[in-house]
Design a protein around this motif. Structure first.
Motif, short mmCIF file in Angstrom:
data_model
loop_
_atom_site.label_atom_id
_atom_site.label_comp_id
_atom_site.label_asym_id
_atom_site.label_seq_id
_atom_site.Cartn_x
_atom_site.Cartn_y
_atom_site.Cartn_z
N ASP A 143 13.25 23.43 56.41
CA ASP A 143 13.53 22.82 57.70
C ASP A 143 13.44 23.81 58.86
O ASP A 143 13.92 23.52 59.95
N GLY A 144 12.82 24.93 58.64
CA GLY A 144 12.61 25.91 59.71
C GLY A 144 11.21 26.49 59.59
O GLY A 144 10.55 26.35 58.55
N PHE A 145 10.76 27.16 60.63
CA PHE A 145 9.37 27.64 60.69
C PHE A 145 9.01 28.52 59.49
O PHE A 145 7.97 28.31 58.86
N VAL A 146 9.81 29.53 59.18
CA VAL A 146 9.45 30.46 58.11
C VAL A 146 9.39 29.73 56.77
O VAL A 146 8.44 29.89 56.00
N LYS A 147 10.39 28.90 56.47
CA LYS A 147 10.40 28.16 55.20
C LYS A 147 9.21 27.20 55.13
O LYS A 147 8.61 27.03 54.07
N GLN A 148 8.85 26.60 56.24
CA GLN A 148 7.72 25.68 56.24
C GLN A 148 6.40 26.45 56.10
O GLN A 148 5.48 25.98 55.43
N TYR A 149 6.30 27.61 56.71
CA TYR A 149 5.08 28.42 56.60
C TYR A 149 4.88 28.90 55.17
O TYR A 149 3.79 28.81 54.61
N VAL A 150 5.95 29.39 54.54
CA VAL A 150 5.86 29.90 53.17
C VAL A 150 5.68 28.74 52.19
O VAL A 150 4.87 28.81 51.27
#
Length: 159
Positions: A59-66
């Motif tokens: 639910d955040g940019f880094v988690k979504q990118y990875v």
């Protein structure tokens, strides 16, 4: 200015830049853990339960990118749920993936709008597009095995 102080400041800056470079090369290092959610797929007409997965929540940019790129595989009852602020056109890629997925797009009400069967691949990356606030990634073939189709719903219980 004191040479020692300048040396210490330079060393601190160098360590900071090194940390940024390491995080940029492997953003998974920035993730300390995931919340989880139980996601149930239900028939859009009858409300009958079709399948349930335990999903890590991105639910955040880094988690979504990875995403799942730092994962070797998923068990049959596991997945990843991407949660966005609103329902919109989105595109997902299989960057650095080790295994195939079903990518299930669902709108703000949980109604499934699109399902893609995605294979891991090298560049250039295929863009899997759909409309959704939620995107559920599960092992490839999950949707077909459980009869999940566009028009069915995802019911999300965040723990």
């Amino acid at each position: 200015m004191n040479r020692r102080l300048v040396g210490v400041a330079a060393a601190v800056a160098l360590v900071g830049l090194l940390g940024v470079a390491v995080a940029a090369a492997n953003p998974a290092l920035l993730i300390t853990g995931y919340d989880t959610a139980t996601v149930e797929a239900v028939d859009g007409e009858t409300g009958e339960s079709l399948a349930t997965v335990e999903a890590r929540v991105a639910d955040g940019f880094v988690k979504q990118y990875v995403g799942l790129s730092a994962t070797d595989d998923l068990d049959a009852g596991e997945g990843m749920l991407f949660v966005h602020g609103d329902s919109a056109e989105r595109a997902y890629v299989m960057r650095d993936m080790a295994f195939a997925l079903d990518i299930v797009f669902a709108d703000a009400n949980g109604t499934v709008t699109t399902i893609h069967e995605a294979e891991p691949e090298s560049r250039p990356l295929t863009r899997y597009e759909g409309t959704g606030r939620y995107v559920l990634e599960v092992p490839r073939g999950w949707s077909e095995r459980h009869g999940v189709d566009p028009g069915d719903r995802l019911v999300i219980d965040r723990e």
